[in-house]
Scaffold this active site. Structure first.
Site, mmCIF file in Angstrom:
data_model
loop_
_atom_site.group_PDB
_atom_site.id
_atom_site.type_symbol
_atom_site.label_atom_id
_atom_site.label_comp_id
_atom_site.label_asym_id
_atom_site.label_seq_id
_atom_site.Cartn_x
_atom_site.Cartn_y
_atom_site.Cartn_z
ATOM 1 N N GLU A 171 0.850 -1.195 0.000
ATOM 2 C CA GLU A 171 0.000 0.000 0.000
ATOM 3 C C GLU A 171 0.882 1.240 0.000
ATOM 4 O O GLU A 171 1.935 1.283 0.621
ATOM 5 C CB GLU A 171 -0.911 -0.001 1.222
ATOM 6 C CG GLU A 171 -2.057 -0.968 1.050
ATOM 7 C CD GLU A 171 -2.994 -1.002 2.239
ATOM 8 O OE1 GLU A 171 -3.064 -0.034 2.999
ATOM 9 O OE2 GLU A 171 -3.666 -2.040 2.399
ATOM 10 N N ASN A 223 4.887 -13.350 3.357
ATOM 11 C CA ASN A 223 4.466 -12.388 4.374
ATOM 12 C C ASN A 223 4.880 -12.839 5.776
ATOM 13 O O ASN A 223 5.240 -12.016 6.624
ATOM 14 C CB ASN A 223 2.955 -12.147 4.297
ATOM 15 C CG ASN A 223 2.646 -11.009 3.334
ATOM 16 O OD1 ASN A 223 3.557 -10.449 2.719
ATOM 17 N ND2 ASN A 223 1.383 -10.656 3.200
ATOM 18 N N PHE A 264 12.775 -4.377 6.099
ATOM 19 C CA PHE A 264 11.974 -4.974 7.186
ATOM 20 C C PHE A 264 12.855 -5.361 8.378
ATOM 21 O O PHE A 264 12.535 -6.270 9.110
ATOM 22 C CB PHE A 264 11.172 -6.187 6.686
ATOM 23 C CG PHE A 264 9.979 -5.788 5.859
ATOM 24 C CD1 PHE A 264 8.690 -6.005 6.320
ATOM 25 C CD2 PHE A 264 10.122 -5.163 4.634
ATOM 26 C CE1 PHE A 264 7.586 -5.622 5.589
ATOM 27 C CE2 PHE A 264 9.034 -4.768 3.887
ATOM 28 C CZ PHE A 264 7.752 -4.998 4.362
ATOM 29 N N GLY A 272 1.933 -4.339 11.390
ATOM 30 C CA GLY A 272 0.484 -4.149 11.393
ATOM 31 C C GLY A 272 -0.016 -4.122 9.971
ATOM 32 O O GLY A 272 0.625 -4.642 9.058
ATOM 33 N N CYS A 275 -2.403 -6.870 6.018
ATOM 34 C CA CYS A 275 -1.853 -8.120 5.475
ATOM 35 C C CYS A 275 -1.029 -8.939 6.469
ATOM 36 O O CYS A 275 -1.353 -10.094 6.732
ATOM 37 C CB CYS A 275 -1.028 -7.811 4.235
ATOM 38 S SG CYS A 275 -2.070 -7.307 2.862
HETATM 39 N N1 LIG Z 1 -4.046 -4.261 0.793
HETATM 40 C C1 LIG Z 1 -2.884 -4.792 0.466
HETATM 41 O O1 LIG Z 1 -1.826 -4.191 0.618
HETATM 42 C C2 LIG Z 1 -2.830 -6.186 -0.103
HETATM 43 C C3 LIG Z 1 -1.643 -6.621 -0.726
HETATM 44 C C4 LIG Z 1 -1.608 -7.906 -1.260
HETATM 45 C C5 LIG Z 1 -2.700 -8.740 -1.139
HETATM 46 N N2 LIG Z 1 -3.835 -8.296 -0.505
HETATM 47 C C6 LIG Z 1 -4.977 -9.202 -0.420
HETATM 48 O O2 LIG Z 1 -5.897 -8.844 -1.441
HETATM 49 C C7 LIG Z 1 -7.242 -8.984 -0.973
HETATM 50 C C8 LIG Z 1 -7.983 -7.662 -1.077
HETATM 51 O O3 LIG Z 1 -7.353 -6.735 -0.216
HETATM 52 P P1 LIG Z 1 -7.750 -5.178 -0.237
HETATM 53 O O4 LIG Z 1 -6.852 -4.522 0.746
HETATM 54 O O5 LIG Z 1 -7.813 -4.698 -1.632
HETATM 55 O O6 LIG Z 1 -9.229 -5.267 0.359
HETATM 56 P P2 LIG Z 1 -10.308 -4.093 0.420
HETATM 57 O O7 LIG Z 1 -11.176 -4.440 1.570
HETATM 58 O O8 LIG Z 1 -9.649 -2.770 0.334
HETATM 59 O O9 LIG Z 1 -11.130 -4.275 -0.932
HETATM 60 C C9 LIG Z 1 -12.021 -5.328 -1.186
HETATM 61 C C10 LIG Z 1 -13.153 -4.757 -2.039
HETATM 62 O O10 LIG Z 1 -13.971 -5.818 -2.517
HETATM 63 C C11 LIG Z 1 -15.324 -5.384 -2.520
HETATM 64 N N3 LIG Z 1 -16.186 -6.566 -2.589
HETATM 65 C C12 LIG Z 1 -16.411 -7.505 -1.640
HETATM 66 N N4 LIG Z 1 -17.236 -8.475 -2.125
HETATM 67 C C13 LIG Z 1 -17.516 -8.138 -3.412
HETATM 68 C C14 LIG Z 1 -18.281 -8.748 -4.449
HETATM 69 N N5 LIG Z 1 -18.930 -9.904 -4.256
HETATM 70 N N6 LIG Z 1 -18.364 -8.134 -5.651
HETATM 71 C C15 LIG Z 1 -17.700 -6.965 -5.871
HETATM 72 N N7 LIG Z 1 -16.959 -6.337 -4.920
HETATM 73 C C16 LIG Z 1 -16.857 -6.924 -3.709
HETATM 74 C C17 LIG Z 1 -15.429 -4.581 -1.241
HETATM 75 O O11 LIG Z 1 -16.542 -3.716 -1.246
HETATM 76 C C18 LIG Z 1 -14.096 -3.820 -1.261
HETATM 77 O O12 LIG Z 1 -14.204 -2.600 -1.950
HETATM 78 C C19 LIG Z 1 -7.126 -9.557 0.430
HETATM 79 O O13 LIG Z 1 -7.163 -10.956 0.374
HETATM 80 C C20 LIG Z 1 -5.751 -9.102 0.869
HETATM 81 O O14 LIG Z 1 -5.194 -9.950 1.848
HETATM 82 C C21 LIG Z 1 -3.922 -7.042 -0.009
#
Ligand SMILES: NC(=O)c1ccc[n+]([C@@H]2O[C@H](COP(=O)([O-])OP(=O)(O)OC[C@H]3O[C@@H](n4cnc5c(N)ncnc54)[C@H](O)[C@@H]3O)[C@@H](O)[C@H]2O)c1
Length: 475
Positions: A171, A223, A264, A272, A275
């Protein structure tokens, strides 16, 4: 380097332009959708949250992520990106549906896979031709296989297969990371069928093609290793405090070893974000399910829990009993460069201090915490006003520029705990502030004489031990 100054990345093209659907427009999904459109794909992005959907359709980015707004505007205009709340519309004509929905931890620590199950079913129902569900969300090994079974009743005669393609973006640097991946991991069974997923990305990007369980585990293991590194750094920092050594210097010296690396490996308030805590507890949960002990992952979690406990103890030993004491927190986002407060150390510390009776005020340049109404200020000096102690919990560059004399004037006390190492110790002391840190600053619990290792010398003869012959890779 910002994306705008990196024309080479912007000029990249996918090996084969495809019509695809991205489900979930959060940090991962929205970034993937705009970047995939930039690579030349036609992308239908599905988001069910009405507020998020409205914002994105209007060209506003509901997350703090540099570069996304520009690409969103460009591809809403180019027509390569459509945004909808209707899965059928998103999946129409698509050969790939990327699942980018949340997998938050349950109270037990294992990931809640309901969003992904729901999205997979909906996509399979909407499929009109062979559809590959590509799981970008972080899921435990075995999930892709389980999803394939789950969607079987939904898909009728249409072929729906499931592939793993975990996301590694950070992020605050998500667009940069998308265009500069260390690796693209693609998990398929059988491995020979990876071509469609692999061709979504430029041919020159490094890739790992493997079976689905291995791909899913790459993400969890990566991770967990990062978390282990952070916790190890904090373990060394604790030892530095006891020995009177300087954790910055020690870890700098350790990290310069090319086999180890500096990333890291800094002392701080622990890991925190959305992830690392979730993925480490997911790793442990998966290991438990197959009777594997996961000792390193558990140790990383235990050390991380101690990081907040240790900060509370440090503040208490500096200012006395915490009941009624005002503490100003600088930093609520889980790291600098994002507005994300999920599992943030700052919020964890605020909760722990409040539980001990302290009165909290806080500042963050970006993050807004709805659970802290009236306690969050737009200005760090206001957050510090009347505080006995100020604690810096996010390494925002702006905190490096704090006017420390002004900070001292605003505060009722003089204790500053810099948990992230952004302040200059000498400048803090010159401003009349007492400087505490993690593995640096004024030592608490310092042992002036370390006798253990010197005992043999004091007694005259070295203790004889087993002869040590050259080990494999030690140095
Ligand atoms: N945030 C990060 O830095 C990061 C990095 C790598 C991997 N991930 C992984 O990626 C995944 C997503 O993380 P994120 O941070 O983007 O989550 P997030 O909560 O920011 O986004 C998820 C989105 O999906 C939408 N959503 C849920 N159900 C839905 C559906 N049925 N149809 C359409 N939209 C739907 C939600 O409204 C939300 O906007 C997680 O598994 C996370 O572990 C996150």
């Amino acid at each position: 380097m910002s994306l705008e100054t990196d024309p080479a990345a912007l000029a990249l093209r996918a090996a084969r332009p495809t019509t695809l659907c991205v489900i979930g427009a959060g940090y991962v999904g929205l970034t993937a959708a705009v970047c995939l459109a930039q690579l030349g794909h036609r992308v239908g992005c599905v988001e069910t949250d009405p507020g998020r959907l409205r914002a994105i359709r209007a060209g506003h980015v509901p997350i703090e992520e540099p570069g996304v707004a520009e690409l969103l505007a460009a591809h809403l205009a180019s027509g390569r990106l459509r945004v909808t709340d209707d899965v059928a519309e998103g999946v129409a004509d698509a050969s790939v549906a990327m699942l980018c929905v949340g997998t938050p931890p349950t109270a037990r620590g294992d990931p809640d896979l309901r969003q992904i199950a729901h999205a997979a079913r909906a996509a399979a129902r909407a499929a009109t031709d062979h559809l590959v569900l590509v799981v970008k969300s972080t899921v435990p090994p075995g999930s892709c296989e389980a999803l394939e079974l789950l969607v079987a009743p939904e898909r009728g005669d249409v072929r729906v297969t499931v592939a793993s393609n975990p996301e590694f973006l950070r992020e605050g640097r998500a667009v940069f990371d998308f265009f500069h991946p260390d690796r693209v991991v693609v998990g398929v069974d059988p491995p020979g069928s990876a071509e469609l997923v692999v061709s979504l990305y430029p041919a020159a990007w490094p890739r790992v093609v493997c079976d689905r369980r291995s791909a899913e585990l790459v993400k969890y293991a990566a991770n967990t290793f990062l978390a282990v590194k952070i916790s190890f750094a904090n373990e060394v920092a604790g030892l530095c405090e006891a020995l009177g050594a300087d954790a910055d210097q020690v870890l700098h010296g350790v990290g310069l070893d090319a086999r180890i690396g500096a990333a890291f490996l800094g002392p701080g308030p622990g890991f925190g974000g959305s992830c690392l805590p979730k993925d480490v507890s997911g790793f442990v949960a998966v290991a438990e399910a197959v009777q594997h002990p996961a000792r390193m992952a558990r140790a990383a979690e235990a050390v991380n829990e101690d990081a907040i406990v240790g900060l509370v103890a440090k503040i208490e030993s500096a200012v006395g009993p915490l009941r009624g004491v005002r503490v100003g927190l600088l930093g609520l986002a889980f790291k600098a460069g994002t507005d994300d407060v999920r599992h943030s150390p700052g919020l964890g510390l605020a909760t722990a201090l409040a539980a001990a009776g302290a009165r909290i005020t806080a500042h963050d340049p970006l993050a807004v915490v709805p659970q802290m109404p009236g306690l969050q200020f737009d200005d760090p000096y206001e957050a510090a006003r009347g505080a006995e102690a100020v604690v810096v919990t996010t390494a925002w560059p702006a905190y490096r520029e704090l006017d420390l004399r002004r900070l001292r004037r605003e505060m009722a006390g003089s204790v500053v705990v810099d948990a992230v190492g952004v302040l200059d110790g000498a400048a803090l002391s010159a401003a009349g502030l007492e400087w505490y840190g993690v593995g640096r600053g004024r030592p608490l619990g310092f042992h002036p004489v370390v006798t253990g290792p010197l005992e043999w010398a004091l007694e005259g003869e070295p203790a004889s031990g087993p002869a040590i012959s050259g080990g494999p890779a030690g140095g």
